[in-house]
Design an enzyme around this catalytic site. Structure first.
Site, PDB file in Angstrom:
ATOM      1  N   HIS A 133       0.819  -1.220   0.000  1.00 49.02           N
ATOM      2  CA  HIS A 133       0.000   0.000   0.000  1.00 49.02           C
ATOM      3  C   HIS A 133       0.856   1.275   0.000  1.00 49.02           C
ATOM      4  O   HIS A 133       0.713   2.138   0.847  1.00 49.02           O
ATOM      5  CB  HIS A 133      -0.959   0.011   1.193  1.00 49.02           C
ATOM      6  N   GLU A 224     -12.817   2.234  -5.271  1.00 51.06           N
ATOM      7  CA  GLU A 224     -13.492   3.523  -5.402  1.00 51.06           C
ATOM      8  C   GLU A 224     -12.874   4.407  -6.482  1.00 51.06           C
ATOM      9  O   GLU A 224     -11.661   4.372  -6.714  1.00 51.06           O
ATOM     10  CB  GLU A 224     -13.431   4.299  -4.087  1.00 51.06           C
ATOM     11  N   TYR A 234     -11.982  11.069   3.082  1.00 52.68           N
ATOM     12  CA  TYR A 234     -12.646  10.066   2.257  1.00 52.68           C
ATOM     13  C   TYR A 234     -12.952   8.773   3.010  1.00 52.68           C
ATOM     14  O   TYR A 234     -13.381   7.795   2.415  1.00 52.68           O
ATOM     15  CB  TYR A 234     -11.832   9.840   0.975  1.00 52.68           C
TER      16      TYR A 234
END
Length: 352
Positions: A133, A224, A234
């Site tokens: 990530h 998303e 978010y």
């Protein structure tokens, strides 16, 4: 590095889309960008950086930054930027800092076929020793660069403005922080533009509206596309449409003060790079969003519409699934065509 050149014409089940393989490398092509109509640069996740020439079908290994490669980390995004008559190559990569892994952005001067004056412009302040990530795509507009940073597998820090985990940062081209960035009080990091992201690996500006968009991976579902605005949260991991990989829900889907995606996908499509098509070769693609998808192995075309500042997807189309490739990135060529890269090392031109 072995070089192989192949030409193939394949058709999408949905739209007679053709492809031509123009380059092949030994490794995952994480990022690429064009210098002109016939040449550009490519990054391999393993750490190698090449200049390639589409006419000669040759590539040249260049000096690259010192990369901590492993897992999802390595040499990542690339962008060619002209500044006052000079050509710079901006790049992002995973970097080891005090036994932790982080996302860094640097640049080098390109001249006479060589890169020189490598310098780090930004090193993310994260909490993580994992190899996942990193986020790490860049978008440029109005002398600013926007860089995506993943949560680094430490999800709680995506809701912590004192760390870069799970954020999009906004910087001047020299890496300094703009004075009108939204945060900076108390322990908030001044470089953060938006927060509450999981692993955003696509970012681009809509050439029509001028608005910024980003795509990000959810966990099991909940991928998303987001309309990115200054200072907004978010939601990850407080709100998400995804679930834990072993089954249970992670959080709610809505919460006051947290943004909803423009569109989300469950099951996951695994969106990596994204781009708005700016070329002139396929008129009905003009201004559409294209997402490079890994697990679902296709290129997705999205048509957006806007009403009173709100965006929605009015059409989705799945392309190139017949290639059966993990598509890592998608970009506009200087020749007006769309190009993709794959985890099998290919750069492919896409056209009708």
């Amino acid at each position: 590095m072995k070089f192989i050149f192949l030409v193939m014409i394949m058709f999408s089940a949905s739209a007679l889309v053709k492809t031509e393989q123009v380059m092949k490398f030994d490794g995952v092509v994480w990022g690429f960008d064009f210098l002109d109509q016939h040449s550009g640069f490519v990054s391999l996740r393993s750490g190698e950086l090449y200049h390639f020439d589409l006419k000669s079908k040759k590539s040249k290994l260049l000096v690259s930054p010192k990369v901590k490669a492993g897992g999802q980390g390595g040499l990542l995004d690339l962008k060619v930027v002209e500044i006052k008559g000079k050509t710079f190559l901006y790049y992002t990569y995973s970097k080891e800092v005090k036994d932790l892994w982080t996302t860094a952005m640097g640049r080098a001067l390109y001249k006479d076929g060589k890169l020189s004056a490598h310098e780090d412009l930004f090193v993310a302040d994260v909490v993580s020793d994992t190899s996942r990530h990193f986020g790490s795509r860049m978008a440029f507009k109005d002398q600013f660069v926007y860089v995506t940073i993943g949560d680094r597998g430490e999800r709680k820090y995506a809701q912590d403005l004192s760390k870069h985990n799970g954020s999009i940062v906004r910087l001047h081209l020299d890496g300094t922080i703009p004075k009108d960035n939204p945060f900076g009080k108390n322990n908030q990091l001044k470089s953060i533009w938006s927060w509450g992201h999981r692993n955003p690996q696509g970012i681009d500006f809509d050439p029509v509206s001028g608005e910024l968009f980003s795509c990000e991976f959810g966990p099991r579902g909940g991928d998303e596309l987001n309309h990115i605005k200054k200072a907004l949260n978010y939601g990850w991991p407080v709100i998400t449409y995804g679930k834990e990989y072993w089954g249970p829900s992670i959080g709610d889907t809505h919460k006051k003060g947290m943004e909803q995606p423009v569109v989300h996908w469950s099951p996951s499509i695994s969106p990596s790079g994204m781009v708005f098509y700016r070329g002139d070769k396929v008129s009905d693609w003009k201004g559409n969003v294209f997402l490079a998808n890994l697990g679902s192995r296709h290129l997705r075309r999205l048509v957006l519409s806007q009403e009173q500042g709100n965006f929605k997807v009015t059409k989705q189309e799945s392309l190139l699934s017949s290639l059966k490739e993990r598509i890592r990135h998608v970009a506009n060529g200087k020749d007006g065509h769309l190009y993709i890269s794959t985890d099998s090392g290919k750069i492919i031109k896409v056209f009708k």
